[in-house]
Design a protein around this motif. Structure first.
Motif, PDB file in Angstrom:
ATOM      1  N   LEU A 113       1.079  -1.138  -0.051  1.00 50.56           N
ATOM      2  CA  LEU A 113       0.060   0.051   0.056  1.00 50.56           C
ATOM      3  C   LEU A 113       0.821   1.356  -0.178  1.00 50.56           C
ATOM      4  O   LEU A 113       2.054   1.117   0.537  1.00 50.56           O
ATOM      5  CB  LEU A 113      -0.882   0.076   1.351  1.00 50.56           C
ATOM      6  N   TRP A 114       0.615   2.450  -0.260  1.00 54.52           N
ATOM      7  CA  TRP A 114       1.021   3.385  -0.614  1.00 54.52           C
ATOM      8  C   TRP A 114       0.565   4.830   0.234  1.00 54.52           C
ATOM      9  O   TRP A 114      -0.550   4.767  -0.116  1.00 54.52           O
ATOM     10  CB  TRP A 114       1.478   4.113  -2.012  1.00 54.52           C
ATOM     11  N   LEU A 144       6.436  -1.251  -6.688  1.00 59.78           N
ATOM     12  CA  LEU A 144       7.455  -0.814  -7.733  1.00 59.78           C
ATOM     13  C   LEU A 144       7.239   0.860  -7.573  1.00 59.78           C
ATOM     14  O   LEU A 144       7.909   1.573  -8.171  1.00 59.78           O
ATOM     15  CB  LEU A 144       6.961  -1.272  -8.800  1.00 59.78           C
ATOM     16  N   ALA A 145       6.189   1.333  -6.992  1.00 56.40           N
ATOM     17  CA  ALA A 145       6.076   2.793  -6.981  1.00 56.40           C
ATOM     18  C   ALA A 145       6.760   3.357  -5.906  1.00 56.40           C
ATOM     19  O   ALA A 145       6.649   3.027  -4.683  1.00 56.40           O
ATOM     20  CB  ALA A 145       4.567   3.063  -6.590  1.00 56.40           C
ATOM     21  N   ALA A 146       7.768   4.098  -6.241  1.00 61.37           N
ATOM     22  CA  ALA A 146       8.958   4.805  -5.161  1.00 61.37           C
ATOM     23  C   ALA A 146       7.836   5.574  -4.168  1.00 61.37           C
ATOM     24  O   ALA A 146       7.012   6.346  -4.455  1.00 61.37           O
ATOM     25  CB  ALA A 146       9.850   5.653  -6.074  1.00 61.37           C
ATOM     26  N   THR A 153       0.871  12.368  -8.496  1.00 62.38           N
ATOM     27  CA  THR A 153       1.477  11.600  -9.619  1.00 62.38           C
ATOM     28  C   THR A 153       0.996   9.981  -9.324  1.00 62.38           C
ATOM     29  O   THR A 153       0.524   9.463 -10.226  1.00 62.38           O
ATOM     30  CB  THR A 153       2.992  11.297  -9.477  1.00 62.38           C
ATOM     31  N   VAL A 154       0.812   9.448  -8.053  1.00 58.41           N
ATOM     32  CA  VAL A 154       0.700   8.138  -7.673  1.00 58.41           C
ATOM     33  C   VAL A 154      -0.936   8.182  -8.121  1.00 58.41           C
ATOM     34  O   VAL A 154      -1.565   7.177  -8.602  1.00 58.41           O
ATOM     35  CB  VAL A 154       0.631   7.959  -6.375  1.00 58.41           C
ATOM     36  N   TRP A 200      10.602   5.967 -13.373  1.00 60.92           N
ATOM     37  CA  TRP A 200      12.226   6.249 -14.029  1.00 60.92           C
ATOM     38  C   TRP A 200      11.970   7.639 -14.751  1.00 60.92           C
ATOM     39  O   TRP A 200      12.724   8.428 -14.483  1.00 60.92           O
ATOM     40  CB  TRP A 200      12.301   5.364 -15.176  1.00 60.92           C
ATOM     41  N   GLU A 201      10.885   8.006 -15.197  1.00 60.62           N
ATOM     42  CA  GLU A 201      10.465   9.436 -15.851  1.00 60.62           C
ATOM     43  C   GLU A 201      10.583  10.325 -14.830  1.00 60.62           C
ATOM     44  O   GLU A 201      10.889  11.488 -15.014  1.00 60.62           O
ATOM     45  CB  GLU A 201       9.323   9.338 -16.722  1.00 60.62           C
TER      46      GLU A 201
END
Length: 203
Positions: A113-114, A144-146, A153-154, A200-201
């Protein structure tokens, strides 16, 4: 019916009401006071925008337009306020998933979870949840989501159509893709590629 911009220009609508009508977000005078205070603080370049916002404005040829830059910042602040209000607290997330708050904290630690910090609170963007639980298979790709991605953004990454995720001939969001998929290794890999590219972007 005349547009909000037209009615604002002719004095039939005040600024707060016009912004509320256009964005769908219930903004108040205190919110705009914070924006005014923020606009008074300039960075050395004279443009208080994130690198992402500056890049978008540069690509569109508007980076030298101070009105456009201010509008971009106000839009970002309004969307962020809306996200804060719609996100779930740790307790809310636990209730939604039917688990303990300790389990939510464990999932935040392992990245399934983020969350982001707002004041003294940790908030979980709502796109990770359905009305009755969690988005299917999302726990397989969220690590994988920083953790340093911007909350907007998320939220956008999960909810906006992605060109590489196509269902019935049209691009769909990660949430729609995962909800409509069987969670096969190939389907999960397609989502993983989208998230990895976005991270990455943003680096």
């Amino acid at each position: 019916m005349r547009s909000a911009e037209d009615r604002y220009r002719h004095g039939d609508l005040d600024f707060e009401a016009a912004v509320r009508e256009v964005t769908g977000v219930d903004v108040d005078r205190e919110f705009f006071a914070r924006i005014v205070r923020g606009l008074a603080v300039k960075d050395p370049a004279g443009l208080t925008l994130s690198e992402h916002d500056v890049a978008l404005l540069t690509e569109s040829g508007l980076v030298t337009d101070s009105a456009a830059a201010t509008a971009a910042r106000v839009d970002r602040d309004i969307r962020m306020q809306d996200l804060v209000h719609s996100s779930l607290s740790v307790a809310d997330a636990a209730a939604r998933l039917g688990v303990s708050t300790a389990r939510i904290r464990q999932r935040l630690a392992d990245g399934t979870l983020w969350a982001f910090t707002s004041g003294h609170n940790r908030l979980l963007p709502p796109a990770q949840f359905t009305a009755t639980g969690g988005v299917p298979h999302l726990e397989k790709v969220m690590p994988l989501a920083a953790k340093d991605l911007h909350p907007l953004t998320v939220q956008a990454l999960l909810t906006e159509p992605q060109p590489s995720l196509v269902m019935e001939g049209r691009p769909v969001s990660i949430v729609a893709w995962l909800t409509g998929s069987a969670g096969t290794a190939q389907e999960i890999e397609q989502v993983a590629d989208v998230i990895t590219t976005a991270v990455w972007e943003s680096a």
